[in-house]
Design an enzyme around this catalytic site. Sequence first.
Site: not given
Length: 821
Positions: A37, A83, A115, A136, A173, A290, A411
């Site tokens: 991003d 989006l 989302k 997609r 999804e 939306k 140990c």
Amino acid sequence: MSPSPAERAEDLRRQIAQANRAYHELDAPEIPDVDYDRMVRELEALEREHPELARADSPTQQVGARPSGRFPEVRHAVPMLSLSNAFSDEEVADFVRRIDERLGRRSLRFSAEPKMDGLAISLRYEDGHFVLGATRGDGSTGEDVTANLREIGDIPKRLHGKDWPDVLEVRGEVYMARADFEAYNERARLQGGKVLANPRNAAAGSLRQLDPKISAQRRLSFFAYGTGEVQGGELPDTHSGTLAQLGAWGFPVSELCKVVEGTDGLLGYYRTIGERRDGLPFDIDGVVYKLDDRAGQQAMGFVSRAPRWAIAHKFPAQEQSTTVEAIEIQIGRTGAATPVARLAPVAVAGVIVSNATLHNADQIARLDVRVGDSVIVRRAGDVIPEVVSVILDRRPQGTTPWQMPTRCPVCGSEIVREEGAAAWRCSGELSCPAQRKEAIAHFASRRAMDIDGLGDKYIETLVDAGIVKSVADLYRLSRDTLLHLKLVLDAEEPSALAAALKLHLPAEGSGAVLNAVLKLDGNDPGWRAQALAQPASFEWNTKKIATKWADNLIAAIDASRAATLERVLFALGIEHVGESTAKALAQWFGDLELIRHLPWPLFKRVPDIGGEVARSLGHFFEQQGNQQAIDDLLQVGQVRIADVHAPSAKLREGLDLAQLLVESEIPGITRLRAEKLVAALPGAQAVLDAEHGQFVNAGLPDDTARGLAEWLDADGHGAMLLAAENAMREILAKAPALAEIVAGPLDGQTVVLTGTLAQLTRDAAKERLEALGAKVSGSVSKKTSFVVAGTEAGSKLDKAQSLGVSVWDEDRLLAYLAEHE
């Protein structure tokens, strides 16, 4: 010298394209979402500031990635767009303002929804039947994964209800629920398979399997969130109404979807879902807003790759990239050795992370994590941060693969792993400080040494105070220490403890004790242990404190000094040694001094003890710390075993050097080959002194002879074989002759108890049956001799009747015991 804007833009396009391919085509993200991003936003800013740099093929103008070519391509009738993202309240307010200005409305209603972090798909229905499913892809063209989608139970194969359009495309999804993801990874770890980085990868990878049967084995789920092409029918005029209609037609729709108004409504929804995020059964990486009004959506239109009427509001990233500075071993309460990555500190989901689990050595090998690597670390809610992948492009030169240490960092005992197990363990069960609390709690438990009244909270504080460092220290506990402990645990804060102590301290010298307590920090979780560690002399005011419980606990500790061998063996907490195995060891060998010095192959002489349990026993007794703990138990604790006896005469059966060679699990050594070898080379020392040619002359095949020579050369094997031969001779010298064995009336018979007995406890019935020679089992089979059924007997009784196994009631059992005991 800093790169020019054009050079930086080109570099960003290259990195983003590579990340897109890894994420969308290979289902193997190479960088965290937050890094992706960040690069996209930087490129968008460059293209805004320098319009001449904008290109039609820029990632800022595209959706997803092109189809991989592994599946037939599908052209979307209505593009599947992406989006735009918002990362702050201000960006959400700007989104609402733009719609308000364009539509001229003051009251805007939005459909808000989680989302999902999965894989976007399109489902096509014709005349109510599911006919095509596609990914997609690049937004225009996706991949035909219909066969795999048919294996997802959430997706209806035929629409429910009525009045659906002639053609309906549903967008949604595919995801993997957290519980299903954890179950899949647990199976993969146990089977040595590939462990997936996160549920999103799991869903995408499962959906792109060429064999639908593989997809079917991985539990995938689906949520609908919109529509694509619609012909021959009408949908409601709001997005929320459309989702409700999709639900009526059989599609799962998130119950978290909600209609809200304005900026305040959107931000309130964001914060509410954010608070619930960690408790949801699936992963989400934000929420989606939306515009609810479809007419308004059409008026707002689209930009190149996203609608203007919708936006994704992202949560703080749960994944970040950082550097591995070291890999260390952490020993848990039960001895599990877990590798932990020490990281350059990085903020993940709002928390600074500097350590992350690597789960186990197999996971490190699969990921090939090395010191110096750049890695992706993930933190979801209260889950311990974990390293999920390595960014190989950033690996520095000169790194080397990591190896599990051979010794416990706490140990010094050997770190071992049983064959087929994923976890490594410290074998210093009794002596390892990291395992101390768990070992002591087990030792004191009812079915072990039965020290009634010594609860977990007492043990924890006694250990933290340094008063109890081993099981033997339990036998040093005094009444004063226990009463002091009770005051410490009952006090809410140091000042309250000081007030309580004052009632029981002698006047002279009490000031120093009280001052030391008052200086303790009540906010420190360890203040109680520090208070208990303070030396003090007491004059107990029995009117101000109950003492009977402490007297009872001291009496219980004293009573545990006289114990049976099986209880002591079980109390030691040896891995894989439960009550039944401890009982068998006690019955067959009869003496702790013999058992604690046996090489592991001899434990396999006991029925139902195989290689895994035998090796676990061997590892335990090989550790000097464990041997010292047993010495302390016998000498300091003065524990006395009440039922010492000679080894069972049954150990004589087939016990010879040939059998020892077989039990040692030397590759290729069968009983027949071992007999030939011993005939030619009598004695363990002769076998050790021999060479490859002598093994062949003794009748071993060349590869077996070579394997034997290699086994004997391996560290410790020769000494173990000599020790096993000496132990064998000791057993044969001590065990009575076979002729002296008096068979019990139930020797060789297997009995199962089920239901509730009125006059006997389950344990008492089991003990009396075993005394007559029976083996008491927990499951019914054709080999079961008879089943004793009490009241409310369940499935075991049903199975016994179906198999024709004899069933006794309690009266018959009692009569039999009275006759034969």
